[in-house]
Scaffold this motif. Structure first.
Motif, PDB file in Angstrom:
ATOM      1  N   LYS A  16       0.846  -1.210   0.000  1.00 10.86           N
ATOM      2  CA  LYS A  16       0.000   0.000   0.000  1.00 10.86           C
ATOM      3  C   LYS A  16       0.876   1.253   0.000  1.00 10.86           C
ATOM      4  O   LYS A  16       0.692   2.180   0.761  1.00 10.86           O
ATOM      5  CB  LYS A  16      -0.970   0.017   1.186  1.00 10.86           C
ATOM      6  N   TYR A  17       1.875   1.240  -0.872  1.00  6.31           N
ATOM      7  CA  TYR A  17       2.838   2.324  -0.985  1.00  6.31           C
ATOM      8  C   TYR A  17       3.015   2.635  -2.460  1.00  6.31           C
ATOM      9  O   TYR A  17       3.091   1.719  -3.288  1.00  6.31           O
ATOM     10  CB  TYR A  17       4.170   1.897  -0.352  1.00  6.31           C
ATOM     11  N   ILE A  18       3.074   3.907  -2.811  1.00  6.80           N
ATOM     12  CA  ILE A  18       3.218   4.309  -4.206  1.00  6.80           C
ATOM     13  C   ILE A  18       4.643   4.780  -4.459  1.00  6.80           C
ATOM     14  O   ILE A  18       5.135   5.665  -3.768  1.00  6.80           O
ATOM     15  CB  ILE A  18       2.216   5.416  -4.566  1.00  6.80           C
ATOM     16  N   PHE A  72      -5.760   8.594  -2.157  1.00  5.61           N
ATOM     17  CA  PHE A  72      -4.738   7.809  -1.472  1.00  5.61           C
ATOM     18  C   PHE A  72      -3.592   8.708  -1.004  1.00  5.61           C
ATOM     19  O   PHE A  72      -3.131   8.622   0.129  1.00  5.61           O
ATOM     20  CB  PHE A  72      -4.213   6.713  -2.397  1.00  5.61           C
ATOM     21  N   ILE A  73      -3.128   9.570  -1.898  1.00  2.34           N
ATOM     22  CA  ILE A  73      -2.010  10.465  -1.580  1.00  2.34           C
ATOM     23  C   ILE A  73      -2.403  11.427  -0.457  1.00  2.34           C
ATOM     24  O   ILE A  73      -1.624  11.678   0.465  1.00  2.34           O
ATOM     25  CB  ILE A  73      -1.537  11.212  -2.845  1.00  2.34           C
ATOM     26  N   LYS A  74      -3.599  11.944  -0.536  1.00  4.48           N
ATOM     27  CA  LYS A  74      -4.068  12.888   0.488  1.00  4.48           C
ATOM     28  C   LYS A  74      -4.153  12.228   1.867  1.00  4.48           C
ATOM     29  O   LYS A  74      -3.856  12.859   2.875  1.00  4.48           O
ATOM     30  CB  LYS A  74      -5.439  13.435   0.084  1.00  4.48           C
ATOM     31  N   ASN A  75      -4.540  10.974   1.904  1.00  6.94           N
ATOM     32  CA  ASN A  75      -4.745  10.267   3.183  1.00  6.94           C
ATOM     33  C   ASN A  75      -3.510   9.562   3.713  1.00  6.94           C
ATOM     34  O   ASN A  75      -3.564   8.971   4.781  1.00  6.94           O
ATOM     35  CB  ASN A  75      -5.905   9.278   3.049  1.00  6.94           C
ATOM     36  N   ASN A  76      -2.433   9.568   2.959  1.00  8.15           N
ATOM     37  CA  ASN A  76      -1.233   8.861   3.421  1.00  8.15           C
ATOM     38  C   ASN A  76      -0.092   9.791   3.531  1.00  8.15           C
ATOM     39  O   ASN A  76       0.602  10.349   3.229  1.00  8.15           O
ATOM     40  CB  ASN A  76      -0.902   7.693   2.489  1.00  8.15           C
TER      41      ASN A  76
END
Length: 76
Positions: A16-18, A72-76
């Motif tokens: 769960k990592y970009i 996803f980016i906003k929440n991580n």
């Protein structure tokens, strides 16, 4: 799919990592080295590029929508 796309997808699904395509090349090289040598030492990979600069490749590799990527980016 290219190897970097496959790596981006794999890291996203498993961790769960970009990561961006440049980091994916480094990561897959590290995995190759581990396989070849049998080492399990910790490895530090310094990503100097934000995945936001590689958005099109990330969307293609992960198969997620732009809206989901932004969320996803906003929440991580």
């Amino acid at each position: 799919a290219t190897r970097s796309s496959s790596t981006i997808n794999s890291v996203f699904r498993s961790d769960k990592y970009i990561i961006d395509s440049h980091t994916a090349v480094c990561y897959s090289g590290m995995q190759d080295y581990r396989t070849k040598t049998g080492t399990s030492k910790l490895t530090l990979i310094i990503a100097e590029r934000t995945p936001l600069l590689d958005k099109d490749n990330i969307l293609k590799a992960t198969g997620i929508s732009e809206k989901d990527l932004d969320r996803f980016i906003k929440n991580n």
